[in-house]
Design a protein around this motif. Structure first.
Motif, PDB file in Angstrom:
ATOM      1  N   LEU A   1     -10.602  -2.004   0.863  1.00  0.00           N
ATOM      2  CA  LEU A   1     -10.076  -3.208   1.505  1.00  0.00           C
ATOM      3  C   LEU A   1      -8.875  -3.755   0.753  1.00  0.00           C
ATOM      4  O   LEU A   1      -7.946  -4.299   1.358  1.00  0.00           O
ATOM      5  CB  LEU A   1     -11.178  -4.274   1.588  1.00  0.00           C
ATOM      6  N   ASP A   2      -8.884  -3.623  -0.557  1.00  0.00           N
ATOM      7  CA  ASP A   2      -7.761  -4.107  -1.349  1.00  0.00           C
ATOM      8  C   ASP A   2      -6.498  -3.290  -1.075  1.00  0.00           C
ATOM      9  O   ASP A   2      -5.385  -3.821  -1.075  1.00  0.00           O
ATOM     10  CB  ASP A   2      -8.122  -4.057  -2.831  1.00  0.00           C
ATOM     11  N   TYR A   3      -6.663  -1.989  -0.834  1.00  0.00           N
ATOM     12  CA  TYR A   3      -5.500  -1.142  -0.573  1.00  0.00           C
ATOM     13  C   TYR A   3      -5.019  -1.255   0.875  1.00  0.00           C
ATOM     14  O   TYR A   3      -3.834  -1.427   1.138  1.00  0.00           O
ATOM     15  CB  TYR A   3      -5.828   0.317  -0.900  1.00  0.00           C
ATOM     16  N   CYS A   4      -5.931  -1.146   1.816  1.00  0.00           N
ATOM     17  CA  CYS A   4      -5.543  -1.081   3.229  1.00  0.00           C
ATOM     18  C   CYS A   4      -5.494  -2.445   3.906  1.00  0.00           C
ATOM     19  O   CYS A   4      -4.818  -2.583   4.925  1.00  0.00           O
ATOM     20  CB  CYS A   4      -6.504  -0.174   3.992  1.00  0.00           C
TER      21      CYS A   4
ATOM     22  N   LEU B   1       0.619   6.618  -4.777  1.00  0.00           N
ATOM     23  CA  LEU B   1       1.055   6.999  -3.424  1.00  0.00           C
ATOM     24  C   LEU B   1       2.474   6.521  -3.139  1.00  0.00           C
ATOM     25  O   LEU B   1       3.235   7.205  -2.443  1.00  0.00           O
ATOM     26  CB  LEU B   1       0.076   6.422  -2.400  1.00  0.00           C
ATOM     27  N   GLN B   2       2.845   5.363  -3.642  1.00  0.00           N
ATOM     28  CA  GLN B   2       4.209   4.873  -3.423  1.00  0.00           C
ATOM     29  C   GLN B   2       5.225   5.758  -4.132  1.00  0.00           C
ATOM     30  O   GLN B   2       6.289   6.073  -3.570  1.00  0.00           O
ATOM     31  CB  GLN B   2       4.332   3.434  -3.907  1.00  0.00           C
ATOM     32  N   GLU B   3       4.909   6.183  -5.332  1.00  0.00           N
ATOM     33  CA  GLU B   3       5.837   7.056  -6.065  1.00  0.00           C
ATOM     34  C   GLU B   3       6.023   8.395  -5.351  1.00  0.00           C
ATOM     35  O   GLU B   3       7.158   8.878  -5.198  1.00  0.00           O
ATOM     36  CB  GLU B   3       5.306   7.280  -7.483  1.00  0.00           C
ATOM     37  N   SER B   4       4.932   9.000  -4.904  1.00  0.00           N
ATOM     38  CA  SER B   4       5.045  10.280  -4.203  1.00  0.00           C
ATOM     39  C   SER B   4       5.738  10.121  -2.856  1.00  0.00           C
ATOM     40  O   SER B   4       6.493  11.007  -2.432  1.00  0.00           O
ATOM     41  CB  SER B   4       3.656  10.888  -4.011  1.00  0.00           C
ATOM     42  N   ASN B   5       5.516   8.984  -2.186  1.00  0.00           N
ATOM     43  CA  ASN B   5       6.163   8.758  -0.889  1.00  0.00           C
ATOM     44  C   ASN B   5       7.671   8.592  -1.049  1.00  0.00           C
ATOM     45  O   ASN B   5       8.455   9.134  -0.256  1.00  0.00           O
ATOM     46  CB  ASN B   5       5.558   7.527  -0.229  1.00  0.00           C
TER      47      ASN B   5
ATOM     48  N   ARG C   1      -4.627  -0.752  -7.444  1.00  0.00           N
ATOM     49  CA  ARG C   1      -3.228  -0.808  -7.847  1.00  0.00           C
ATOM     50  C   ARG C   1      -2.770   0.569  -8.309  1.00  0.00           C
ATOM     51  O   ARG C   1      -1.646   0.979  -8.065  1.00  0.00           O
ATOM     52  CB  ARG C   1      -3.046  -1.837  -8.959  1.00  0.00           C
ATOM     53  N   GLY C   2      -3.636   1.311  -8.999  1.00  0.00           N
ATOM     54  CA  GLY C   2      -3.290   2.662  -9.393  1.00  0.00           C
ATOM     55  C   GLY C   2      -3.086   3.564  -8.197  1.00  0.00           C
ATOM     56  O   GLY C   2      -2.145   4.357  -8.176  1.00  0.00           O
TER      57      GLY C   2
ATOM     58  N   LEU D   1       2.122   1.871   3.255  1.00  0.00           N
ATOM     59  CA  LEU D   1       3.389   2.592   3.192  1.00  0.00           C
ATOM     60  C   LEU D   1       3.815   3.123   4.553  1.00  0.00           C
ATOM     61  O   LEU D   1       4.745   3.921   4.647  1.00  0.00           O
ATOM     62  CB  LEU D   1       3.283   3.744   2.188  1.00  0.00           C
ATOM     63  N   GLY D   2       3.137   2.695   5.609  1.00  0.00           N
ATOM     64  CA  GLY D   2       3.565   3.032   6.965  1.00  0.00           C
ATOM     65  C   GLY D   2       3.051   4.342   7.499  1.00  0.00           C
ATOM     66  O   GLY D   2       3.506   4.792   8.558  1.00  0.00           O
ATOM     67  N   ARG D   3       2.103   4.991   6.822  1.00  0.00           N
ATOM     68  CA  ARG D   3       1.584   6.274   7.307  1.00  0.00           C
ATOM     69  C   ARG D   3       0.398   6.052   8.240  1.00  0.00           C
ATOM     70  O   ARG D   3      -0.451   5.173   7.967  1.00  0.00           O
ATOM     71  CB  ARG D   3       1.125   7.157   6.135  1.00  0.00           C
TER      72      ARG D   3
END
Length: 396
Positions: free
Chosen positions: A244-247, A9-13, A3-4, A118-120
């Motif tokens: 796995l939790d992130y991707c 990454l969402q904030e920077s994106n 989650r961190g 995030l679509g990258r």
């Protein structure tokens, strides 16, 4: 931890996308300056052919790359323009001759629509595959990084103007099988940081180091002292479950716990047809069809009519001290190319020499004559002293 990672990454994106949207007018203005002022000068200075100019324009049309360079210089136009010009020269003189050589594949990008949350696009690199390569690894890496740029531009193509598209990659580095005593890639890592990444800035959203163990901690402790804090904040060491939790399993190859096929069985968009056509046409082997239609494949470039580069110290130069481009048909119209400190220093040196050059030569000649006379007088005194000493010794 996942989650961190996602929150960071969402904030920077989101910040990146906002910057991209709000600086499009700046990007357009810089592109206009590049096409009207910088490119005509490069055509004259480097003697570019139409096919060279077409290759340069293809890169200039990549607005995402221009935005990244502008962002790297904190949106300061003068610094960004100078850097973009340097990158253009580097691409023509260094990168372009290397694109035609066949090199091993070092990176593996997952094909769309597979992406991170995030679509990258996601790129895998196995460090163990670099250890058996010789000096060609640098050429291969340059080709792969250029393919990454082209792939982002290709993904951007089908999107509408109001639709989001990726500006960066997520890179997953597999450290499995890399033993520290045989790890000889520190010099390569330094070369990437100093020579490659500055010319392709801002393309990495995050780096995931996989199969990291205590044996790699020494290398990481050295890297932490070299990398800036902005880069360190994008480096993560996820476990298998955290990855796995992130991707999610649907976006990962089988060897990394995902539900996809093994990585070597997944097609790589970095080597699709749209990547091949970006190789320099004059470096590829011509085909019978391309020989007949070669003139149609190279776009016609409008060059400045009878362009002439005025010397910085020319009496006809209204920007005395700086090079300008004019036309023999319209000599009253001039365009200033660029303003550099070394041009100013060179001009000041020329003006000083024109004003004081003859006097400086006379002063140097007088000093040389005085030094010569003084030296002869000193030698004469030394000779007399030596003779007197010799006579004294004989008498005694």
């Amino acid at each position: 931890m996942s989650r961190g990672i996602h929150a960071i990454l969402q904030e920077s994106n989101e910040k990146l996308l906002i910057q991209y949207d709000t600086t499009q007018s700046d990007v357009s203005a810089i592109l206009a300056t590049l096409n009207q002022d910088v490119l005509p000068h490069l055509i004259i200075e480097l003697g570019l052919r139409d096919i060279d100019v077409a290759w340069v324009i293809e890169w200039l049309n990549d607005t995402a790359s221009i935005f990244r360079l502008l962002r790297r210089h904190k949106f300061t136009w003068s610094f960004a323009l100078e850097e973009i010009r340097n990158v253009l020269v580097w691409r023509l003189q260094v990168l372009r001759p290397l694109l035609g050589a066949a090199q091993p594949r070092l990176l593996h990008c997952l094909p769309p629509p597979i992406a991170d949350p995030l679509g990258r696009p996601m790129v895998f690199v196995k460090i163990s595959s670099l250890q058996g390569l010789e000096m060609s690894v640098r050429v291969a890496l340059l080709q792969e990084v250029e393919r990454l740029r082209v792939h982002l531009e290709y993904i951007k193509g089908p999107h509408d103007n109001n639709e989001r598209f990726p500006l960066q990659y997520v890179v997953l580095v597999d450290l499995e099988g890399v033993s520290i005593p045989n790890f000889k890639n520190l010099e390569l890592f330094s070369w990437l940081l100093t020579d490659v990444i500055p010319r392709y800035p801002g393309m990495l959203a995050a780096v995931f180091l996989l199969n990291y163990s205590w044996m790699h901690s020494g290398v990481w402790s050295i890297a932490k002292r070299v990398l800036p804090s902005s880069a360190l904040s994008r480096v993560f060491f996820p476990s298998r479950d955290q990855l796995l939790d992130y991707c999610s399993a649907a976006t990962l190859p089988a060897e990394y716990g995902g539900s996809l096929a093994p990585l070597d069985q997944i097609e790589d968009p970095l080597h699709f047809e749209h990547q091949i056509i970006h190789a320099p046409p004059d470096l590829r082997a011509p085909s019978p069809r391309s020989t007949d239609t070669h003139a149609q494949q190279v776009p016609s470039i409008k060059r400045p009519p009878s362009s002439v580069l005025l010397p910085p110290t020319s009496a006809l130069n209204p920007f005395f001290g700086y090079p300008v481009v004019t036309s023999s048909s319209t000599p009253h119209i001039v365009r200033q190319v660029r303003r550099r400190k070394r041009d100013l220093l060179r001009t000041l040196a020329v003006l000083w020499w024109q004003r004081w050059g003859s006097r400086a030569i006379s002063f140097v000649c007088v000093c040389a004559m005085v030094a010569l006379i003084a030296t002869r007088a000193r030698l004469k005194r030394l000779a007399i002293s030596w003779l007197r000493l010799s006579g004294f010794l004989i008498k005694s």
